[in-house]
Design a protein around this motif. Sequence first.
Motif, PDB file in Angstrom:
ATOM      1  N   GLN A  30      -7.390  32.453  10.302  1.00 21.11           N
ATOM      2  CA  GLN A  30      -7.700  33.242  10.892  1.00 21.11           C
ATOM      3  C   GLN A  30      -9.171  33.721  10.216  1.00 21.11           C
ATOM      4  O   GLN A  30      -9.899  33.562  11.065  1.00 21.11           O
ATOM      5  N   LEU A  31      -8.875  33.582   8.920  1.00 22.12           N
ATOM      6  CA  LEU A  31     -10.741  33.753   8.244  1.00 22.12           C
ATOM      7  C   LEU A  31     -11.185  32.378   8.405  1.00 22.12           C
ATOM      8  O   LEU A  31     -12.415  32.421   8.367  1.00 22.12           O
ATOM      9  N   LEU A  32     -10.961  31.329   8.622  1.00 21.96           N
ATOM     10  CA  LEU A  32     -11.301  30.428   8.442  1.00 21.96           C
ATOM     11  C   LEU A  32     -12.344  30.359  10.270  1.00 21.96           C
ATOM     12  O   LEU A  32     -13.155  29.577   9.821  1.00 21.96           O
ATOM     13  N   ALA A  33     -12.134  30.269  10.946  1.00 19.45           N
ATOM     14  CA  ALA A  33     -11.731  30.501  12.704  1.00 19.45           C
ATOM     15  C   ALA A  33     -12.549  32.120  12.477  1.00 19.45           C
ATOM     16  O   ALA A  33     -14.128  31.253  13.341  1.00 19.45           O
ATOM     17  N   ALA A  34     -13.275  32.175  11.617  1.00 15.56           N
ATOM     18  CA  ALA A  34     -14.290  33.801  11.736  1.00 15.56           C
ATOM     19  C   ALA A  34     -15.539  33.151  10.931  1.00 15.56           C
ATOM     20  O   ALA A  34     -16.551  34.070  10.756  1.00 15.56           O
ATOM     21  N   GLY A  35     -14.921  32.280  10.365  1.00 15.06           N
ATOM     22  CA  GLY A  35     -16.484  31.949   9.127  1.00 15.06           C
ATOM     23  C   GLY A  35     -16.599  32.820   7.976  1.00 15.06           C
ATOM     24  O   GLY A  35     -17.625  32.470   7.501  1.00 15.06           O
ATOM     25  N   ARG A  36     -15.002  33.451   7.033  1.00 18.56           N
ATOM     26  CA  ARG A  36     -14.770  34.713   6.132  1.00 18.56           C
ATOM     27  C   ARG A  36     -14.259  34.068   5.486  1.00 18.56           C
ATOM     28  O   ARG A  36     -14.556  34.724   4.124  1.00 18.56           O
ATOM     29  N   LEU A  37     -14.138  32.674   5.331  1.00 18.79           N
ATOM     30  CA  LEU A  37     -13.641  31.899   4.274  1.00 18.79           C
ATOM     31  C   LEU A  37     -14.184  30.340   4.029  1.00 18.79           C
ATOM     32  O   LEU A  37     -14.195  29.786   5.180  1.00 18.79           O
ATOM     33  N   PRO A  38     -14.481  29.993   3.017  1.00 17.78           N
ATOM     34  CA  PRO A  38     -15.105  28.586   3.168  1.00 17.78           C
ATOM     35  C   PRO A  38     -13.967  28.093   2.595  1.00 17.78           C
ATOM     36  O   PRO A  38     -13.192  28.438   2.176  1.00 17.78           O
ATOM     37  N   GLU A  39     -13.746  26.190   2.839  1.00 18.32           N
ATOM     38  CA  GLU A  39     -12.937  25.292   3.503  1.00 18.32           C
ATOM     39  C   GLU A  39     -12.889  25.374   2.000  1.00 18.32           C
ATOM     40  O   GLU A  39     -11.111  24.521   1.612  1.00 18.32           O
ATOM     41  N   GLN A  40     -13.810  25.095   0.656  1.00 14.82           N
ATOM     42  CA  GLN A  40     -13.385  24.984  -0.133  1.00 14.82           C
ATOM     43  C   GLN A  40     -12.521  25.783  -1.284  1.00 14.82           C
ATOM     44  O   GLN A  40     -11.282  25.825  -2.199  1.00 14.82           O
ATOM     45  N   ALA A  41     -12.115  27.361  -0.618  1.00 16.01           N
ATOM     46  CA  ALA A  41     -11.005  28.327  -1.189  1.00 16.01           C
ATOM     47  C   ALA A  41     -10.075  27.860  -0.552  1.00 16.01           C
ATOM     48  O   ALA A  41      -8.880  28.734  -0.659  1.00 16.01           O
ATOM     49  N   VAL A  42      -9.190  26.296   0.130  1.00 12.96           N
ATOM     50  CA  VAL A  42      -8.099  26.719   0.548  1.00 12.96           C
ATOM     51  C   VAL A  42      -7.632  25.088   0.353  1.00 12.96           C
ATOM     52  O   VAL A  42      -8.095  24.195  -0.258  1.00 12.96           O
ATOM     53  N   THR A  43      -6.665  25.153   0.228  1.00  9.52           N
ATOM     54  CA  THR A  43      -5.924  23.922   0.178  1.00  9.52           C
ATOM     55  C   THR A  43      -4.745  23.688   0.468  1.00  9.52           C
ATOM     56  O   THR A  43      -4.271  24.728   1.610  1.00  9.52           O
ATOM     57  N   HIS A 103      11.305  38.066  -2.329  1.00  4.93           N
ATOM     58  CA  HIS A 103      12.751  38.287  -2.494  1.00  4.93           C
ATOM     59  C   HIS A 103      12.721  37.996  -0.742  1.00  4.93           C
ATOM     60  O   HIS A 103      11.674  38.590   0.355  1.00  4.93           O
ATOM     61  N   PRO A 104      13.686  37.479  -0.435  1.00  8.34           N
ATOM     62  CA  PRO A 104      14.413  37.128   1.118  1.00  8.34           C
ATOM     63  C   PRO A 104      14.618  38.661   2.068  1.00  8.34           C
ATOM     64  O   PRO A 104      13.827  38.478   3.100  1.00  8.34           O
ATOM     65  N   ASP A 105      14.774  39.049   1.305  1.00 10.23           N
ATOM     66  CA  ASP A 105      15.014  40.599   2.252  1.00 10.23           C
ATOM     67  C   ASP A 105      14.273  41.608   2.378  1.00 10.23           C
ATOM     68  O   ASP A 105      14.539  42.296   2.498  1.00 10.23           O
ATOM     69  N   ASP A 106      13.342  41.456   1.592  1.00 10.66           N
ATOM     70  CA  ASP A 106      11.750  42.336   1.753  1.00 10.66           C
ATOM     71  C   ASP A 106      11.171  42.259   2.453  1.00 10.66           C
ATOM     72  O   ASP A 106      11.052  40.888   3.267  1.00 10.66           O
ATOM     73  N   PRO A 107      10.752  43.445   3.280  1.00 10.15           N
ATOM     74  CA  PRO A 107       9.533  43.610   4.235  1.00 10.15           C
ATOM     75  C   PRO A 107       8.434  42.447   3.786  1.00 10.15           C
ATOM     76  O   PRO A 107       8.129  42.646   2.471  1.00 10.15           O
ATOM     77  N   PHE A 108       7.580  41.608   4.717  1.00 11.52           N
ATOM     78  CA  PHE A 108       6.606  41.360   4.131  1.00 11.52           C
ATOM     79  C   PHE A 108       5.815  41.775   5.637  1.00 11.52           C
ATOM     80  O   PHE A 108       5.818  41.673   6.763  1.00 11.52           O
ATOM     81  N   ASP A 109       4.219  40.901   5.654  1.00 17.38           N
ATOM     82  CA  ASP A 109       3.279  41.273   7.064  1.00 17.38           C
ATOM     83  C   ASP A 109       3.042  40.024   6.970  1.00 17.38           C
ATOM     84  O   ASP A 109       2.960  39.177   6.169  1.00 17.38           O
ATOM     85  N   GLU A 110       4.075  40.016   8.511  1.00 18.79           N
ATOM     86  CA  GLU A 110       3.804  38.142   9.074  1.00 18.79           C
ATOM     87  C   GLU A 110       2.439  37.901   8.955  1.00 18.79           C
ATOM     88  O   GLU A 110       2.318  36.636   9.517  1.00 18.79           O
ATOM     89  N   ASN A 111       1.367  38.859   9.409  1.00 21.37           N
ATOM     90  CA  ASN A 111       0.307  37.762   8.985  1.00 21.37           C
ATOM     91  C   ASN A 111       0.086  37.316   8.122  1.00 21.37           C
ATOM     92  O   ASN A 111      -0.729  36.150   7.444  1.00 21.37           O
ATOM     93  N   SER A 112       0.230  37.752   6.742  1.00 20.78           N
ATOM     94  CA  SER A 112      -0.106  38.045   5.304  1.00 20.78           C
ATOM     95  C   SER A 112       1.025  36.673   4.596  1.00 20.78           C
ATOM     96  O   SER A 112       0.306  35.917   4.121  1.00 20.78           O
ATOM     97  N   GLY A 113       1.929  37.280   5.388  1.00 19.98           N
ATOM     98  CA  GLY A 113       3.245  36.648   4.373  1.00 19.98           C
ATOM     99  C   GLY A 113       3.333  37.536   3.399  1.00 19.98           C
ATOM    100  O   GLY A 113       4.378  36.881   2.412  1.00 19.98           O
ATOM    101  N   VAL A 114       2.417  37.644   3.253  1.00 21.92           N
ATOM    102  CA  VAL A 114       2.761  38.749   1.579  1.00 21.92           C
ATOM    103  C   VAL A 114       3.699  39.809   1.554  1.00 21.92           C
ATOM    104  O   VAL A 114       3.878  40.425   2.371  1.00 21.92           O
ATOM    105  N   GLY A 115       4.741  39.616   0.824  1.00 23.15           N
ATOM    106  CA  GLY A 115       5.784  40.690   0.562  1.00 23.15           C
ATOM    107  C   GLY A 115       5.080  42.012   0.115  1.00 23.15           C
ATOM    108  O   GLY A 115       4.516  42.016  -0.930  1.00 23.15           O
TER     109      GLY A 115
END
Length: 150
Positions: free
Chosen positions: A38-51, A67-79
């Motif tokens: 999403q960030l790349l498509a919107a031009g808000r993240l440069p390619e060199q910031a991604v691997t 932890h696999p049982d903890d809630p997480f943000d589905e968009n970012s993957g962050v627990g």
Amino acid sequence: MTLGWKLVIDSGNAPVLADFWAEALGYVVEDPSALIEQLLAAGRLPEQAVTEHNGRKLFRGYAGVRHPDDPFDENSGVGHGRRLLFQDVPEPKSGKNRLHIDVHAEPGELEKQVARLEQLGATRVNEVDRGPVGHWWVLRDPEGNEFCVA
């Protein structure tokens, strides 16, 4: 309510160290691919910031596990619970850790747990036997960070 926290660990290769600790702890490697796209498509993240690692897009220099049982943000993957975040730093590790993780083996399975962690890339440092107080191994993860298995 689940207490959200993260332990940030300096690293030389965040994705590789995240893989080790995810396997060691039975955690899940966070997948921020959707957010990065999403960030790349919107031009808000440069390619060199991604691997890319194991077929996933990651923010260069960062990788998290949760932890696999903890809630997480589905968009970012962050627990939103118990997590470790690995961040690449330019300097190598020096000296003993001031904070470390203890991995607890099932009763009577200390050697089996240590052998499993060695197969993942850990190395044995020192066996500690304090009799009735406890018996454990000090190990190092693939980047030399000390941790204990009891």
